[in-house]
Design an enzyme around this catalytic site. Structure first.
Site, PDB file in Angstrom:
ATOM      1  N   HIS A  27      -7.925  -3.039   4.742  1.00 36.92           N
ATOM      2  CA  HIS A  27      -7.311  -1.701   4.675  1.00 36.92           C
ATOM      3  C   HIS A  27      -7.984  -0.872   3.594  1.00 36.92           C
ATOM      4  CE1 HIS A  27      -4.591   1.010   2.482  1.00 36.92           C
ATOM      5  NE2 HIS A  27      -3.970   1.261   3.616  1.00 36.92           N
ATOM      6  N   ASN A  28      -8.172  -1.464   2.421  1.00 37.47           N
ATOM      7  CA  ASN A  28      -8.778  -0.733   1.316  1.00 37.47           C
ATOM      8  C   ASN A  28     -10.249  -0.423   1.575  1.00 37.47           C
ATOM      9  OD1 ASN A  28      -6.267  -1.153   0.185  1.00 37.47           O
ATOM     10  ND2 ASN A  28      -7.055  -1.708  -1.821  1.00 37.47           N
TER      11      ASN A  28
ATOM     12  N   LYS B 213      -4.871  -6.404   3.714  1.00 33.56           N
ATOM     13  CA  LYS B 213      -4.813  -5.291   2.755  1.00 33.56           C
ATOM     14  C   LYS B 213      -6.201  -4.998   2.188  1.00 33.56           C
ATOM     15  CE  LYS B 213      -3.213  -2.249  -0.238  1.00 33.56           C
ATOM     16  NZ  LYS B 213      -3.556  -2.520  -1.582  1.00 33.56           N
TER      17      LYS B 213
ATOM     18  N   GLU C  37     -10.204   2.436   3.744  1.00 34.14           N
ATOM     19  CA  GLU C  37      -9.822   3.576   2.892  1.00 34.14           C
ATOM     20  C   GLU C  37     -11.041   4.135   2.153  1.00 34.14           C
ATOM     21  OE1 GLU C  37      -7.582   3.778  -1.334  1.00 34.14           O
ATOM     22  OE2 GLU C  37      -6.422   2.823   0.263  1.00 34.14           O
TER      23      GLU C  37
ATOM     24  N   SER D 231       0.836  -1.198   0.000  1.00 32.15           N
ATOM     25  CA  SER D 231       0.000   0.000   0.000  1.00 32.15           C
ATOM     26  C   SER D 231       0.868   1.243   0.000  1.00 32.15           C
ATOM     27  CB  SER D 231      -0.916   0.027   1.223  1.00 32.15           C
ATOM     28  OG  SER D 231      -1.738   1.179   1.201  1.00 32.15           O
TER      29      SER D 231
END
Length: 509
Positions: free
Chosen positions: A214-215, A211, A218, A139
């Site tokens: 995480h996105n 991840k 986000e 990232s």
């Protein structure tokens, strides 16, 4: 064979934006890198950039390869090969090419693309006899890849010991005490002090799952900021410049983050063509690459509530319906505009700041709960303090806020939900009234705030010892004989009422 004084330490296949910058980052940190791409012009451009950026006293650290066989012949063993290719079939295509070129069982292939985590699990099984398939989510975008990304590796632990020194060197760094990024954007002069934003996540697929979440966070974080922008613009009539000034001020406090900082910059940027605020000239149709969707789908599959992440995905979907929105804007009734005095506007801004902070906590609580529930289902042991630490720099959601999350999980590694941490629930106790007023005013002004309001609904749902799911279970038993548990009987005992009988009788099943 290699004409360098030594064999290359690592190979990079795929020299698009991310692959090229990862290769340059690795070379900056003293490793010899062999590079290959099907487009040989990208190979040439990458090697030429390394040559142009290399300090005068440094020897060449990059080898251009014409094919995969040449790369394998020039790598020290066990070979470590980084893939930076699009997710899906291209990953398997390169893996097959490596097998045909003679890769060996002890060699390590690291997938750094945005692969779906379940694909990663399958690949580790499928390629186990031919090489060690490892994965590492990355990232931070182009700049992160070049000067320090956040890295989430997972897979074979024996492979990790070979990858770990390189990953620790190229990862973003933070000050251990403050949690603030230590940044330097100078080719050939990498940051070497501080804590690296990488740590071994766990078994195959776990890094890509982390991840993916995480996105998802986000997506939600971006949408929360966008809702604040719309509320400030439409509810109290501030210009883009004025909203940018407020965001810039908020970025100095508890809302400090990369996303808040760049949002202020975007809002304060003039359009080179018209001189108007650039944001007003950008069409309001947002794209997506799928990872937010994957997160929302995973939450539904597991049964873990993540409404704010899902609403962020829906918000992008609604944005693409531009023609329909244009048609409906004058057909659908709405309320009158808010009429606020200057002091009321000042209070509105303060309430919105509180709302944004509280909604952010709620959003992260959803993301970490989702990771915890899937980890339990998969048999993974995830270190949430470490995950929060590696998100403090290098990645898109980097924020000082993550230092508080790190401390919360360090104090209680078994924390069932972030809202249980006193550091957060006590702060929300001080701010939640402003959060509620913001949602109420957004509703009364007819301004959509799906993420801010769903985050509040999530928070309030966990405040309720009793939810109306008791009525829902009654409904399900009525039309489908789905049974229900009783509050006065042991957990797990199932009951059914014979709703169609003249005299309704209760039976234990």
């Amino acid at each position: 064979m290699n004409t360098h004084a030594q064999m290359s330490n690592i190979g990079v296949i795929g020299l698009g934006v991310m692959g090229k910058n990862l290769a340059l980052n690795i070379a900056d940190n003293g490793y010899h890198v062999a590079v290959f791409d099907l487009d040989h012009q990208k190979v040439i451009a990458t090697v030429e950039q390394e040559q142009a950026e290399r300090l005068a006293d440094k020897a060449p650290r990059m080898l251009a390869c014409n094919n995969i066989s040449e790369m394998l012949n020039n790598l020290a063993t066990p070979r470590v090969i980084v893939l930076s290719v699009p997710a899906g079939a291209p990953v398997d295509g390169v893996c097959q090419s490596l097998i045909e070129a003679g890769i060996e069982p002890q060699d390590i292939v690291v997938d750094t693309g945005n692969s779906l985590w379940t694909d990663t699990v399958e690949r580790e099984k499928n390629y186990r006899s031919q090489f060690k398939f490892f994965s590492s989510a990355v990232s931070g975008g182009e700049v992160g890849a070049r000067f320090g990304p956040s890295l989430m590796p997972s897979g074979d632990e024996s492979a990790w010991k070979y990858v770990a020194p390189v990953w620790s060197a190229i990862a973003a760094k933070v000050d251990a005490e403050t949690g603030l990024p230590i940044e330097r954007f100078e080719p050939g002069n990498p940051v070497t002090q501080g804590e690296p934003c990488t740590a071994y996540i766990g078994p195959a697929g776990s890094g890509h799952y982390v991840k993916m979440v995480h996105n998802g966070i986000e997506y939600a974080d971006m949408q929360l900021i966008c809702e604040a922008y719309q509320l400030l613009s439409e509810a109290i009539g501030l210009s883009a410049q004025q909203v940018g000034d407020i965001f810039k001020r908020w970025n100095q406090g508890s809302l400090n983050s990369y996303l808040m900082g760049i949002s202020a910059e975007v809002l304060q940027q003039q359009d080179p063509l018209t001189g108007k605020p650039l944001v007003e000239m950008i069409l309001d149709k947002a794209g997506q690459k799928g990872t937010g969707l994957w997160t929302a789908v995973s939450s539904l599959q597991i049964g873990c509530p993540a409404p704010t992440i899902a609403e962020a995905v829906y918000a992008r979907a609604v944005s693409t319906q531009k023609d329909l929105r244009v048609q409906l804007q004058h057909k659908l009734a709405g309320p009158q505009e808010l009429s606020l005095t200057d002091s009321e506007k000042a209070e509105f801004i303060d309430n919105l700041e509180a709302a944004l902070y509280c909604a952010k906590v709620s959003c992260y609580a959803q993301g970490f709960q989702l990771m915890a529930m899937n980890a339990k289902e998969q048999g993974w042991t995830l270190n949430f303090a470490e995950i929060a630490k590696i998100w403090r720099a290098g990645c898109i959601i980097r924020a000082t806020f993550l230092q508080s999350i790190t401390k919360a999980y360090q104090q209680d590694p078994q924390l069932a939900n972030l809202l249980m941490a006193d550091s957060f629930n006590q702060t929300i106790a001080e701010k939640h009234l402003g959060w509620r007023k913001t949602v109420a005013q957004a509703v009364m002004a007819g301004i959509p705030a799906p993420c801010i309001s769903s985050a509040l609904a999530y928070y309030d749902s966990y405040r309720c010892e009793t939810l109306p799911a008791n009525l829902l279970q009654g409904q399900r038993d009525f039309f489908g004989a789905h049974t229900f548990e009783r509050t006065d009987k042991p957990a797990g005992e199932k009951y059914h009422l014979d709703w169609s009988a003249p005299q309704r009788t209760l039976s234990k099943l």
